[in-house]
Design a protein around this motif. Structure first.
Motif, PDB file in Angstrom:
ATOM      1  N   ARG A   1      -5.141  14.288  35.729  1.00  0.00           N
ATOM      2  CA  ARG A   1      -3.860  13.800  36.230  1.00  0.00           C
ATOM      3  C   ARG A   1      -3.655  12.400  35.683  1.00  0.00           C
ATOM      4  N   ILE A   2      -2.660  12.237  34.852  1.00  0.00           N
ATOM      5  CA  ILE A   2      -2.420  10.983  34.143  1.00  0.00           C
ATOM      6  C   ILE A   2      -1.276  10.224  34.831  1.00  0.00           C
ATOM      7  N   VAL A   3      -1.494   8.919  35.046  1.00  0.00           N
ATOM      8  CA  VAL A   3      -0.455   8.061  35.621  1.00  0.00           C
ATOM      9  C   VAL A   3       0.363   7.448  34.496  1.00  0.00           C
ATOM     10  N   ARG A   4       1.676   7.542  34.628  1.00  0.00           N
ATOM     11  CA  ARG A   4       2.582   6.939  33.655  1.00  0.00           C
ATOM     12  C   ARG A   4       3.663   6.142  34.375  1.00  0.00           C
ATOM     13  N   ILE A   5       4.266   5.213  33.644  1.00  0.00           N
ATOM     14  CA  ILE A   5       5.381   4.451  34.205  1.00  0.00           C
ATOM     15  C   ILE A   5       6.661   5.251  34.019  1.00  0.00           C
ATOM     16  N   LYS A   6       7.315   5.516  35.112  1.00  0.00           N
ATOM     17  CA  LYS A   6       8.561   6.281  35.105  1.00  0.00           C
ATOM     18  C   LYS A   6       9.773   5.363  34.963  1.00  0.00           C
TER      19      LYS A   6
ATOM     20  N   LYS B   1      -4.603   0.380  35.283  1.00  0.00           N
ATOM     21  CA  LYS B   1      -4.834   0.490  33.845  1.00  0.00           C
ATOM     22  C   LYS B   1      -3.524   0.603  33.076  1.00  0.00           C
ATOM     23  N   VAL B   2      -2.609   1.447  33.555  1.00  0.00           N
ATOM     24  CA  VAL B   2      -1.364   1.655  32.816  1.00  0.00           C
ATOM     25  C   VAL B   2      -0.471   0.423  32.920  1.00  0.00           C
ATOM     26  N   LEU B   3      -0.486  -0.271  34.063  1.00  0.00           N
ATOM     27  CA  LEU B   3       0.318  -1.483  34.209  1.00  0.00           C
ATOM     28  C   LEU B   3      -0.209  -2.591  33.299  1.00  0.00           C
ATOM     29  N   ALA B   4      -1.538  -2.725  33.234  1.00  0.00           N
ATOM     30  CA  ALA B   4      -2.134  -3.724  32.340  1.00  0.00           C
ATOM     31  C   ALA B   4      -1.833  -3.403  30.882  1.00  0.00           C
ATOM     32  N   ALA B   5      -1.870  -2.111  30.539  1.00  0.00           N
ATOM     33  CA  ALA B   5      -1.575  -1.701  29.165  1.00  0.00           C
ATOM     34  C   ALA B   5      -0.138  -2.001  28.778  1.00  0.00           C
TER      35      ALA B   5
ATOM     36  N   LYS C   1       0.677  -9.239  33.791  1.00  0.00           N
ATOM     37  CA  LYS C   1      -0.161 -10.437  33.752  1.00  0.00           C
ATOM     38  C   LYS C   1      -1.306 -10.332  34.751  1.00  0.00           C
ATOM     39  N   LYS C   2      -1.010  -9.867  35.954  1.00  0.00           N
ATOM     40  CA  LYS C   2      -1.994  -9.622  37.009  1.00  0.00           C
ATOM     41  C   LYS C   2      -1.589  -8.334  37.723  1.00  0.00           C
ATOM     42  N   VAL C   3      -2.571  -7.679  38.328  1.00  0.00           N
ATOM     43  CA  VAL C   3      -2.281  -6.509  39.156  1.00  0.00           C
ATOM     44  C   VAL C   3      -3.026  -6.654  40.478  1.00  0.00           C
ATOM     45  N   SER C   4      -2.307  -6.523  41.565  1.00  0.00           N
ATOM     46  CA  SER C   4      -2.895  -6.527  42.901  1.00  0.00           C
ATOM     47  C   SER C   4      -2.478  -5.248  43.618  1.00  0.00           C
TER      48      SER C   4
END
Length: 317
Positions: free
Chosen positions: A209-214, A241-245, A249-252
């Motif tokens: 199951r892959i997460v992608r930005i919609k 991972k996908v947001l960083a890719a 800048k940061k992910v919380s």
């Protein structure tokens, strides 16, 4: 004209004692009460409600934590007993409704345990003041409010105001909110509409199951993933991972209920400088799951946002 506050006598389970003390510290109108949580030699509960005569005619509440099947029976026994002691009103606070993610029957033979637990709570006896009030935070599926019968009055609250307050402290960052799927977006986007948003979705590729930005653009921003609960944490990690890719800048992350079975919270701990730079900057949870709070105390990146003030306010409704 402000309504006069009512005096509330608050009982609590063993696991929720720390939270109960925080709730009582919020108001002079909340007084803690005690129960003897004993067991017979065969392991079944041997319970005693202290000063039972003194609670007659009083507004009474019980702070529950159904963290395992082993503690549900003893707490239900108390929940059924308290309103029968001639109390003026009775409120059950169950911050985390634990079977909420088991609400669907996808094939014959599936058991919807969320409905089972709702029925058990719906059988709470009526007090002299009427039906029991049931306070729950960020229940997993919104339709579960219809699982309760008319013998209880569910009050569905949210921990999102705690996140709003915390995000105001991140003034140096450009903060945007991300949702791991459409379900989280439907649940929370109206409460966070003062922030730009990113919506992710999960797609199946073979056995994965892959997460992608919609929708949305995370580049250069401090992205805060928001959901109601976390179990293994796999979806949050894939989102990070996908947001960083895509240049975040940061992910919380924020979840109301940090369930984390089998110590899955360990996946998020900063073990080295390199992991710190490629991991969650902050991970906020509430104290709805007391066992988790005890386990992650003072361990980065976790920070607990307490529901105590919100619960104290709910007891005055």
């Amino acid at each position: 004209m402000e309504r006069p506050k009512k005096q509330v006598l608050l009982f609590y389970c063993v696991e929720a004692e720390d939270l109960a003390r925080k709730v009582a510290a919020q108001s002079d109108y909340i007084k803690l009460q005690t129960i003897k949580w004993r067991s017979f030699d065969d392991g079944f509960p041997n319970l005693f409600i202290e000063k039972a005569h003194a609670i007659r005619g009083q507004h009474v509440a019980f702070l529950a934590s159904f963290s395992s099947t082993a503690v549900i029976f003893e707490q239900l026994s108390v929940i059924y007993a308290l309103p029968m002691l001639f109390v003026a009103s009775f409120t059950v606070v169950l911050p985390f409704f634990p079977t909420g993610s088991f609400e669907r029957i996808e094939e014959e033979g599936d058991v919807a345990t969320a409905f089972t637990l709702a029925r058990m709570l719906s059988n709470t006896p009526i007090s002299r003041g009427g039906p029991t009030s049931l306070v729950v935070y960020d229940i997993h599926a919104l339709q579960e409010r219809f699982y309760f019968s008319d013998t209880v009055l569910p009050l569905f609250e949210t921990g999102i105001p705690l996140l709003q307050q915390r995000l105001q402290l991140l003034k140096s960052d450009k903060v945007i909110v991300a949702f791991p799927d459409d379900g989280a977006w439907k649940r929370f986007h109206k409460l966070l509409d003062n922030f730009p948003m990113v919506i992710c979705n999960k797609v199946r590729e073979g056995d994965k199951r892959i997460v992608r930005i919609k929708e949305g653009e995370p580049a250069g921003c401090h992205v805060v993933i928001v959901d109601d609960l976390v179990q293994s944490g796999g979806t949050l990690i894939e989102c990070q991972k996908v947001l960083a890719a895509h240049g975040a800048k940061k992910v919380s992350a924020y979840v109301t209920h940090g369930v984390f079975p089998k110590k899955s919270w360990e996946r998020f701990v900063h073990k080295s400088k390199e992991e710190h730079e490629n991991a969650f900057t902050h991970f906020w949870i509430t104290d709805s799951c007391p066992a988790t709070v005890s386990a992650i105390a003072n361990i980065a990146p976790f920070e607990v946002l307490s529901l105590a003030a919100s619960i104290a306010d709910a007891l005055q409704i």
